[in-house]
Design a protein around this motif. Structure first.
Motif, PDB file in Angstrom:
ATOM      1  N   ASP A   1     -53.434  31.624   8.820  1.00 36.78           N
ATOM      2  CA  ASP A   1     -52.207  30.874   8.622  1.00 36.78           C
ATOM      3  C   ASP A   1     -51.177  31.301   9.665  1.00 36.78           C
ATOM      4  O   ASP A   1     -51.052  32.473   9.985  1.00 36.78           O
ATOM      5  N   GLN A   2     -50.442  30.322  10.193  1.00 35.08           N
ATOM      6  CA  GLN A   2     -49.421  30.592  11.194  1.00 35.08           C
ATOM      7  C   GLN A   2     -48.072  30.693  10.501  1.00 35.08           C
ATOM      8  O   GLN A   2     -47.684  29.789   9.767  1.00 35.08           O
ATOM      9  N   VAL A   3     -47.346  31.772  10.723  1.00 35.94           N
ATOM     10  CA  VAL A   3     -46.061  32.016  10.070  1.00 35.94           C
ATOM     11  C   VAL A   3     -44.960  32.051  11.125  1.00 35.94           C
ATOM     12  O   VAL A   3     -45.104  32.693  12.158  1.00 35.94           O
ATOM     13  N   SER A   4     -43.874  31.324  10.848  1.00 36.06           N
ATOM     14  CA  SER A   4     -42.697  31.411  11.719  1.00 36.06           C
ATOM     15  C   SER A   4     -41.476  31.621  10.834  1.00 36.06           C
ATOM     16  O   SER A   4     -41.355  31.022   9.773  1.00 36.06           O
ATOM     17  N   GLU A   5     -40.599  32.504  11.282  1.00 37.47           N
ATOM     18  CA  GLU A   5     -39.389  32.833  10.536  1.00 37.47           C
ATOM     19  C   GLU A   5     -38.192  32.712  11.459  1.00 37.47           C
ATOM     20  O   GLU A   5     -38.322  32.836  12.668  1.00 37.47           O
ATOM     21  N   GLY A   6     -37.037  32.468  10.856  1.00 30.46           N
ATOM     22  CA  GLY A   6     -35.834  32.383  11.672  1.00 30.46           C
ATOM     23  C   GLY A   6     -34.624  32.038  10.835  1.00 30.46           C
ATOM     24  O   GLY A   6     -34.631  32.163   9.614  1.00 30.46           O
ATOM     25  N   ARG A   7     -33.599  31.601  11.531  1.00 32.20           N
ATOM     26  CA  ARG A   7     -32.338  31.222  10.883  1.00 32.20           C
ATOM     27  C   ARG A   7     -32.037  29.761  11.194  1.00 32.20           C
ATOM     28  O   ARG A   7     -32.308  29.283  12.291  1.00 32.20           O
TER      29      ARG A   7
ATOM     30  N   GLU B   1     -29.178  26.519  11.512  1.00 29.79           N
ATOM     31  CA  GLU B   1     -27.905  26.418  12.228  1.00 29.79           C
ATOM     32  C   GLU B   1     -26.720  26.882  11.389  1.00 29.79           C
ATOM     33  O   GLU B   1     -25.732  27.378  11.916  1.00 29.79           O
ATOM     34  N   ASP B   2     -26.811  26.720  10.049  1.00 26.44           N
ATOM     35  CA  ASP B   2     -25.695  27.132   9.193  1.00 26.44           C
ATOM     36  C   ASP B   2     -25.785  28.591   8.757  1.00 26.44           C
ATOM     37  O   ASP B   2     -24.987  29.059   7.956  1.00 26.44           O
ATOM     38  N   GLY B   3     -26.750  29.342   9.266  1.00 23.98           N
ATOM     39  CA  GLY B   3     -26.846  30.767   8.979  1.00 23.98           C
ATOM     40  C   GLY B   3     -27.841  31.151   7.908  1.00 23.98           C
ATOM     41  O   GLY B   3     -28.021  32.330   7.615  1.00 23.98           O
ATOM     42  N   GLY B   4     -28.500  30.180   7.314  1.00 22.00           N
ATOM     43  CA  GLY B   4     -29.522  30.478   6.306  1.00 22.00           C
ATOM     44  C   GLY B   4     -30.808  30.971   6.957  1.00 22.00           C
ATOM     45  O   GLY B   4     -30.978  30.919   8.178  1.00 22.00           O
ATOM     46  N   ARG B   5     -31.719  31.439   6.132  1.00 21.90           N
ATOM     47  CA  ARG B   5     -32.996  31.932   6.649  1.00 21.90           C
ATOM     48  C   ARG B   5     -34.107  30.982   6.223  1.00 21.90           C
ATOM     49  O   ARG B   5     -34.022  30.337   5.185  1.00 21.90           O
ATOM     50  N   PHE B   6     -35.184  30.921   7.028  1.00 21.59           N
ATOM     51  CA  PHE B   6     -36.339  30.118   6.651  1.00 21.59           C
ATOM     52  C   PHE B   6     -37.621  30.827   7.059  1.00 21.59           C
ATOM     53  O   PHE B   6     -37.625  31.683   7.949  1.00 21.59           O
ATOM     54  N   LYS B   7     -38.674  30.445   6.368  1.00 22.96           N
ATOM     55  CA  LYS B   7     -40.018  30.931   6.686  1.00 22.96           C
ATOM     56  C   LYS B   7     -40.961  29.752   6.498  1.00 22.96           C
ATOM     57  O   LYS B   7     -41.005  29.147   5.433  1.00 22.96           O
ATOM     58  N   THR B   8     -41.695  29.398   7.552  1.00 22.72           N
ATOM     59  CA  THR B   8     -42.630  28.283   7.508  1.00 22.72           C
ATOM     60  C   THR B   8     -44.045  28.820   7.692  1.00 22.72           C
ATOM     61  O   THR B   8     -44.298  29.589   8.614  1.00 22.72           O
TER      62      THR B   8
ATOM     63  N   THR C   1     -42.334  25.398   3.772  1.00 23.71           N
ATOM     64  CA  THR C   1     -41.130  26.037   4.274  1.00 23.71           C
ATOM     65  C   THR C   1     -40.311  26.559   3.106  1.00 23.71           C
ATOM     66  O   THR C   1     -39.971  25.794   2.203  1.00 23.71           O
ATOM     67  N   GLN C   2     -40.028  27.838   3.104  1.00 25.75           N
ATOM     68  CA  GLN C   2     -39.158  28.461   2.113  1.00 25.75           C
ATOM     69  C   GLN C   2     -37.842  28.735   2.813  1.00 25.75           C
ATOM     70  O   GLN C   2     -37.799  29.372   3.857  1.00 25.75           O
ATOM     71  N   GLU C   3     -36.758  28.245   2.217  1.00 29.20           N
ATOM     72  CA  GLU C   3     -35.451  28.313   2.857  1.00 29.20           C
ATOM     73  C   GLU C   3     -34.439  28.930   1.904  1.00 29.20           C
ATOM     74  O   GLU C   3     -34.451  28.656   0.709  1.00 29.20           O
ATOM     75  N   THR C   4     -33.578  29.781   2.430  1.00 29.93           N
ATOM     76  CA  THR C   4     -32.466  30.353   1.670  1.00 29.93           C
ATOM     77  C   THR C   4     -31.178  29.953   2.368  1.00 29.93           C
ATOM     78  O   THR C   4     -30.987  30.236   3.550  1.00 29.93           O
ATOM     79  N   THR C   5     -30.281  29.287   1.642  1.00 31.20           N
ATOM     80  CA  THR C   5     -29.007  28.857   2.217  1.00 31.20           C
ATOM     81  C   THR C   5     -28.063  30.050   2.321  1.00 31.20           C
ATOM     82  O   THR C   5     -28.290  31.083   1.697  1.00 31.20           O
ATOM     83  N   PRO C   6     -26.971  29.910   3.084  1.00 30.31           N
ATOM     84  CA  PRO C   6     -26.017  31.022   3.219  1.00 30.31           C
ATOM     85  C   PRO C   6     -25.400  31.458   1.886  1.00 30.31           C
ATOM     86  O   PRO C   6     -24.982  32.605   1.747  1.00 30.31           O
ATOM     87  N   VAL C   7     -25.358  30.559   0.895  1.00 32.96           N
ATOM     88  CA  VAL C   7     -24.774  30.925  -0.404  1.00 32.96           C
ATOM     89  C   VAL C   7     -25.826  31.480  -1.362  1.00 32.96           C
ATOM     90  O   VAL C   7     -25.521  31.802  -2.497  1.00 32.96           O
TER      91      VAL C   7
END
Length: 79
Positions: free
Chosen positions: A36-42, A44-51, A61-67
């Protein structure tokens, strides 16, 4: 030496330890293509994601918003 049905061992036994070889050695070892290929990052609004992209091309894609709100998006690759 190829597997001989008259040798007295099953094909599975031949693949596991016949002539000192294993499935990984015969195929040339594992490659990044079979994992499985994993990519992580932020975002544009500062949240984090992992695909995670699996072997069939499906994306989760699992995403966490800034709040702190968590979301999950799934893209299914139809053949």
């Amino acid at each position: 030496m190829p597997w001989n049905p008259d040798s007295g061992i099953t094909f599975g036994e031949y693949m596991r330890n016949g002539d000192g070889r294993s499935v990984e050695h015969i195929r040339g070892g594992r490659t990044w293509v079979t994992r499985d290929q994993v990519s992580e990052g932020r975002t544009e609004d500062g949240g984090r994601f992992k695909t995670v992209r699996d072997q069939r091309g499906h994306d989760v894609t699992q995403e966490t918003t800034p709040v702190g709100r968590e979301r999950q998006h799934v893209r299914i690759n139809l053949p």
